[in-house]
Scaffold this active site. Structure first.
Site, PDB file in Angstrom:
ATOM      1  N   ASP A 196       0.851  -1.194   0.000  1.00 12.60           N
ATOM      2  CA  ASP A 196       0.000   0.000   0.000  1.00 12.60           C
ATOM      3  C   ASP A 196       0.889   1.248   0.000  1.00 12.60           C
ATOM      4  OD1 ASP A 196       0.773  -0.599   2.681  1.00 12.60           O
ATOM      5  OD2 ASP A 196      -0.759   0.762   3.446  1.00 12.60           O
ATOM      6  N   HIS A 508       1.462  -8.872  -3.414  1.00 15.33           N
ATOM      7  CA  HIS A 508       0.471  -7.815  -3.126  1.00 15.33           C
ATOM      8  C   HIS A 508       1.234  -6.499  -2.981  1.00 15.33           C
ATOM      9  CE1 HIS A 508      -3.628  -6.673  -1.922  1.00 15.33           C
ATOM     10  NE2 HIS A 508      -3.023  -5.761  -1.171  1.00 15.33           N
ATOM     11  N   ASP A 550       0.753 -17.435  -3.972  1.00 19.51           N
ATOM     12  CA  ASP A 550       1.371 -16.396  -4.810  1.00 19.51           C
ATOM     13  C   ASP A 550       0.290 -15.795  -5.708  1.00 19.51           C
ATOM     14  OD1 ASP A 550       2.984 -14.755  -6.267  1.00 19.51           O
ATOM     15  OD2 ASP A 550       3.743 -16.340  -7.581  1.00 19.51           O
ATOM     16  N   GLU A 559       1.989 -10.074   0.673  1.00 19.51           N
ATOM     17  CA  GLU A 559       2.330  -8.651   0.593  1.00 19.51           C
ATOM     18  C   GLU A 559       3.816  -8.509   0.920  1.00 19.51           C
ATOM     19  OE1 GLU A 559      -0.362  -5.972   2.590  1.00 19.51           O
ATOM     20  OE2 GLU A 559       0.597  -4.218   1.697  1.00 19.51           O
TER      21      GLU A 559
HETATM   22  O1  G3I Z   1      -1.886  -9.759  18.961  1.00 18.51           O
HETATM   23  C1  G3I Z   1      -2.429 -11.000  18.531  1.00 18.51           C
HETATM   24  C2  G3I Z   1      -1.920 -12.141  19.372  1.00 18.51           C
HETATM   25  O2  G3I Z   1      -2.346 -11.957  20.695  1.00 18.51           O
HETATM   26  C3  G3I Z   1      -2.411 -13.468  18.798  1.00 18.51           C
HETATM   27  O3  G3I Z   1      -1.828 -14.541  19.494  1.00 18.51           O
HETATM   28  C4  G3I Z   1      -2.026 -13.590  17.315  1.00 18.51           C
HETATM   29  C5  G3I Z   1      -2.594 -14.844  16.667  1.00 18.51           C
HETATM   30  O4  G3I Z   1      -2.479 -14.803  15.280  1.00 18.51           O
HETATM   31  O5  G3I Z   1      -2.529 -12.466  16.626  1.00 18.51           O
HETATM   32  C6  G3I Z   1      -2.013 -11.238  17.093  1.00 18.51           C
HETATM   33  O6  G3I Z   1      -2.509 -10.198  16.303  1.00 18.51           O
HETATM   34  C7  G3I Z   1      -1.992 -10.116  15.003  1.00 18.51           C
HETATM   35  C8  G3I Z   1      -1.321  -8.767  14.835  1.00 18.51           C
HETATM   36  O7  G3I Z   1      -0.878  -8.639  13.502  1.00 18.51           O
HETATM   37  C9  G3I Z   1      -0.102  -8.629  15.737  1.00 18.51           C
HETATM   38  O8  G3I Z   1       0.912  -9.519  15.376  1.00 18.51           O
HETATM   39  C10 G3I Z   1      -3.150 -10.254  14.031  1.00 18.51           C
HETATM   40  O9  G3I Z   1      -3.706 -11.551  14.106  1.00 18.51           O
HETATM   41  C11 G3I Z   1      -2.666  -9.977  12.632  1.00 18.51           C
HETATM   42  O10 G3I Z   1      -3.784  -9.930  11.763  1.00 18.51           O
HETATM   43  C12 G3I Z   1      -1.922  -8.675  12.564  1.00 18.51           C
HETATM   44  O11 G3I Z   1      -1.351  -8.563  11.301  1.00 18.51           O
HETATM   45  C13 G3I Z   1      -0.861  -7.304  10.914  1.00 18.51           C
HETATM   46  C14 G3I Z   1      -1.601  -6.853   9.653  1.00 18.51           C
HETATM   47  O12 G3I Z   1      -1.035  -5.651   9.186  1.00 18.51           O
HETATM   48  C15 G3I Z   1      -3.080  -6.639   9.872  1.00 18.51           C
HETATM   49  O13 G3I Z   1      -3.315  -5.617  10.777  1.00 18.51           O
HETATM   50  C16 G3I Z   1       0.622  -7.467  10.611  1.00 18.51           C
HETATM   51  O14 G3I Z   1       1.332  -7.733  11.824  1.00 18.51           O
HETATM   52  C17 G3I Z   1       1.174  -6.219   9.951  1.00 18.51           C
HETATM   53  O15 G3I Z   1       2.490  -6.479   9.512  1.00 18.51           O
HETATM   54  C18 G3I Z   1       0.307  -5.814   8.764  1.00 18.51           C
HETATM   55  O16 G3I Z   1       0.788  -4.610   8.290  1.00 18.51           O
HETATM   56  C19 G3I Z   1       0.223  -4.130   7.080  1.00 18.51           C
HETATM   57  C20 G3I Z   1      -0.264  -2.722   7.374  1.00 18.51           C
HETATM   58  O17 G3I Z   1      -1.375  -2.801   8.243  1.00 18.51           O
HETATM   59  C21 G3I Z   1      -0.616  -1.977   6.096  1.00 18.51           C
HETATM   60  N1  G3I Z   1       0.479  -2.024   5.161  1.00 18.51           N
HETATM   61  C22 G3I Z   1       0.865  -3.367   4.801  1.00 18.51           C
HETATM   62  C23 G3I Z   1       1.331  -4.138   6.019  1.00 18.51           C
HETATM   63  C24 G3I Z   1       1.769  -5.554   5.675  1.00 18.51           C
HETATM   64  O18 G3I Z   1       0.740  -6.406   5.306  1.00 18.51           O
HETATM   65  O1  9MR Z   2      -4.336  -3.866   0.093  1.00 19.67           O
HETATM   66  C1  9MR Z   2      -4.362  -3.817   1.512  1.00 19.67           C
HETATM   67  C2  9MR Z   2      -3.042  -4.225   2.092  1.00 19.67           C
HETATM   68  O2  9MR Z   2      -2.033  -3.356   1.654  1.00 19.67           O
HETATM   69  C3  9MR Z   2      -3.142  -4.312   3.614  1.00 19.67           C
HETATM   70  O3  9MR Z   2      -1.975  -4.798   4.190  1.00 19.67           O
HETATM   71  C4  9MR Z   2      -4.292  -5.217   3.993  1.00 19.67           C
HETATM   72  C5  9MR Z   2      -4.472  -5.382   5.488  1.00 19.67           C
HETATM   73  O4  9MR Z   2      -4.793  -4.231   6.130  1.00 19.67           O
HETATM   74  O5  9MR Z   2      -5.477  -4.758   3.431  1.00 19.67           O
HETATM   75  C6  9MR Z   2      -5.454  -4.704   2.018  1.00 19.67           C
HETATM   76  O6  9MR Z   2      -6.639  -4.150   1.560  1.00 19.67           O
HETATM   77  C7  9MR Z   2      -7.721  -5.023   1.510  1.00 19.67           C
HETATM   78  C8  9MR Z   2      -8.735  -4.581   2.547  1.00 19.67           C
HETATM   79  O7  9MR Z   2      -8.216  -4.703   3.855  1.00 19.67           O
HETATM   80  C9  9MR Z   2      -9.997  -5.407   2.404  1.00 19.67           C
HETATM   81  N1  9MR Z   2     -10.493  -5.367   1.036  1.00 19.67           N
HETATM   82  C10 9MR Z   2      -9.532  -5.843   0.034  1.00 19.67           C
HETATM   83  C11 9MR Z   2      -8.271  -5.029   0.089  1.00 19.67           C
HETATM   84  C12 9MR Z   2      -7.195  -5.590  -0.886  1.00 19.67           C
HETATM   85  O8  9MR Z   2      -7.576  -5.629  -2.145  1.00 19.67           O
END
Ligand code: G3I
Ligand code: 9MR
Length: 583
Positions: A196, A508, A550, A559
């Site tokens: 993103d 992604h 993939d 991503e």
């Molecule tokens: O904190 C809980 C923990 O208690 C539990 O045991 C564990 C089980 O899976 O989950 C933990 O929460 C996770 C959290 O990350 C902390 O590690 C969530 O399930 C998981 O969905 C969450 O994922 C994050 C994701 O964004 C969704 O919010 C990733 O760490 C993080 O790297 C990712 O970052 C995204 C940005 O939001 C947007 N840009 C892209 C980037 C990479 O995808």
């Molecule tokens: O494209 C988004 C990605 O960069 C983020 O890491 C991810 C998690 O927050 O979300 C993706 O966006 C999705 C959105 O959360 C739900 N609708 C589909 C989007 C991707 O096409």
């Protein structure tokens, strides 16, 4: 009757397993345990350094030996015993290991085990990691906001400028007396976080830290490395020029009126898969948070220490120092402001409610920068334990900085305590490596969103243990994790785009998806396998280490982000330079 009962019992067992969040093998549906394994020999597809451990994973086979052949003339150069069969839980696979570490002559080889396909070609070479290293660093350049990527630097992936970010609105959640709702600020440059186009402070900070550590621990290596960025001829190491692109942005995220730091700069929603120049929705700076202030304070303190060595950056080093101190003061006055995603903002949250680790990290860095004892006292009082770092857990970073830089200023008692805690973390990772059938220190619980980042951060942690203890025992666990990311894993992918025989094509990553070029931007680590499947895509498996797809659809496994690439840069720089360390 008996059979019917068994079927009913089986159905109950499966239902119970499905309703349970725990992904241990015992709780997985029986069907996924019976998935046919891909009968391929798996190994690092990028290469091996001549004196490092070299292993391949061989699928369940009754054979007891393997053979290594020269790729040049097909002669056999080595034969060895396969290890005993053993099961690796995260993949539900029973495998053995072929260890050919004793082969150190540079060249190309392949492995043969009767009854299986020959392996891909294996490269052994002193420079095996340089290309991958340079590309992993260059990936940051490809994710630069607010600039055109010229053909002479970006080749086929050149593109117009995106996101000037010179008129960013203050979001309601960030409004203050001096900076009211509707006011605009200028906040250009920086790296896009990931696939993103938004820019998030906490993820930027840990990435900057890891890249600065790569420079700080390998300064001679980086003096020589030119990666073809616009600043390559300015007599500053390219890695520092690249990091500065992001520091320039981070500095604008601090409110000069109070020292607080906005959590992120973002659109309200994620853009579609378009090029940066076409993603033109209004951007906002959103809510100040304690995590952002402390992460900012810590990374600016490190930057000040490092950039101060360069006359050209002298002014900046002072600015970074002042910025670090005022962000710290803001956090002292606002010690528990968690980022709360406003209702109208739907982009990445990077939410964190636990701040002791960020306080400790910032305290450690400010102690090193200022030598003011009050920071050390604070670090000690917080008493946080080092853990494998990620964007929400930075406790280990303070330890790493102190152990590397404060041996002479800390009391013996303090140093020894920090050292013992740190080594106990590294030793626990080493133990996982030793007990793993895949010879990789990854367990079920490591398969979270960004599992490849977890693997690489574990390698980063182990390398510090090796640096500090001068004990070589950690090294094969490091190469195990690198091998895992570069191909010795159950998916058979080398997860680094552009490097390996089978490598992700549909990450992604908005630019890669929208640019009409078949190959993605090279040098990015895909997030990796994890069973969460939050994107609801059609995955081939639910097993933790096989739940990878993939496909653009799969933002939860495919991503890329700046914080997963940074430890790869560090680790490859480190493995490469260690070849030339005098023993
Ligand atoms: O904190 C809980 C923990 O208690 C539990 O045991 C564990 C089980 O899976 O989950 C933990 O929460 C996770 C959290 O990350 C902390 O590690 C969530 O399930 C998981 O969905 C969450 O994922 C994050 C994701 O964004 C969704 O919010 C990733 O760490 C993080 O790297 C990712 O970052 C995204 C940005 O939001 C947007 N840009 C892209 C980037 C990479 O995808
Ligand atoms: O494209 C988004 C990605 O960069 C983020 O890491 C991810 C998690 O927050 O979300 C993706 O966006 C999705 C959105 O959360 C739900 N609708 C589909 C989007 C991707 O096409």
């Amino acid at each position: 009757m008996k059979q019917q009962l068994l079927v009913i019992w089986g159905a109950i067992a499966i239902l119970t397993a499905c309703s349970n969040d725990d992904t241990s093998i015992a709780n997985l549906p029986l069907s996924s345990l019976n998935e046919p394994s891909i009968e391929k020999i798996k190994l690092n597809q990028v290469g091996f350094l001549p004196n490092d451990t070299k292993m391949a994973v061989v699928p369940n086979s009754q054979e007891s030996t393997f053979h290594l052949f020269s790729g040049n003339d097909n002669t056999q150069v080595f034969s060895g015993q396969l290890s005993a069969l053993s099961t690796w839980q995260p993949a539900g696979e029973t495998v053995s290991i072929a260890d050919f570490s004793s082969v150190s002559t540079p060249g190309q080889y392949y492995l043969k085990v009767n009854g299986l396909d020959d392996s891909n070609l294996v490269t052994i070479n002193n420079e095996a990691y340089l290309g991958a290293h340079d590309a992993a660093l260059k990936a940051y350049y490809f994710n630069r906001a607010s600039t055109e990527l010229l053909i002479e630097h970006a080749g086929a992936w050149s593109r117009p400028m995106g996101h000037a970010d010179d008129k960013v609105l203050i979001h309601a959640s960030a409004a203050s007396y001096e900076r009211p709702l509707g006011m605009t600020i200028s906040s250009p440059k920086g790296w896009y976080d990931a696939g993103d186009y938004n820019k998030y402070i906490v993820n930027s900070g840990i990435s900057v830290y890891t890249l600065l550590a790569a420079y700080e621990h390998h300064p001679l290596f980086y003096r020589e490395r030119a990666i073809g960025i616009p600043e390559s001829s300015n007599f500053i190491p390219d890695i520092l020029d690249e990091i500065k692109w992001n520091l320039d942005w981070m500095m604008t995220m601090q409110d000069p009126n109070d020292g607080g730091v906005y959590h992120k700069l973002t659109t309200l929603n994620f853009s579609g898969p378009v090029m940066p120049s076409e993603a033109t929705a209004q951007r906002f700076v959103v809510q100040k948070s304690t995590a952002a202030a402390l992460n900012f304070a810590a990374s600016m303190a490190v930057a000040s220490r490092i950039y101060d060595d360069f006359e050209q950056f002298a002014g900046h080093a002072n600015d970074y120092r002042r910025a670090a101190e005022s962000a710290w003061q803001w956090a002292q006055a606002n010690p528990s402001i968690a980022y709360m995603q406003p209702n109208d903002v739907l982009t990445g949250e990077y939410g964190d409610t636990e701040f002791d680790d960020e306080f400790a990290w910032a305290a450690a860095e400010l102690y090193l920068l200022t030598t003011d004892d009050k920071y050390l006292q604070q670090f000690k009082q917080l008493n946080v334990m080092p853990m494998v770092p990620d964007w929400s857990n930075s406790a280990a970073l303070g330890y790493i900085s102190l152990l590397n830089n404060a041996k002479t200023t800390l009391s013996n008692e303090d140093y020894n305590q920090f050292y013992a805690r740190y080594l106990s973390l590294a030793d626990s990772i080493l133990k996982q490596h030793q007990e793993s059938a895949y010879a990789v220190a990854m367990e079920n619980s490591d398969f979270v969103w960004g599992s490849n980042g977890v693997a690489l951060n574990k390698a980063f942690i182990l390398l510090q243990a090796q640096r500090l203890s001068k004990n070589d025992k950690y090294k094969s666990a490091v190469t195990g994790l690198v091998d895992y990311v570069l191909g010795r894993n159950p998916t058979g992918y080398s997860y680094l785009t552009g490097f390996g025989a089978k490598t992700p094509l549909d990450i992604h990553h908005r630019q890669s998806h929208a640019d009409n070029i078949k190959d993605p931007v090279p040098g990015f680590v895909a997030g990796g396998a994890q069973p969460g499947q939050q994107d609801k895509c059609n995955y081939p498996s639910q097993l933790p280490a096989k739940s990878y797809l993939d496909d653009w659809c799969s933002y939860a496994s495919n991503e890329v982000t700046i914080n997963w690439n940074a430890p790869l840069v560090y680790v490859l720089a480190s493995l490469h330079t260690m070849q030339y360390d005098s023993k």
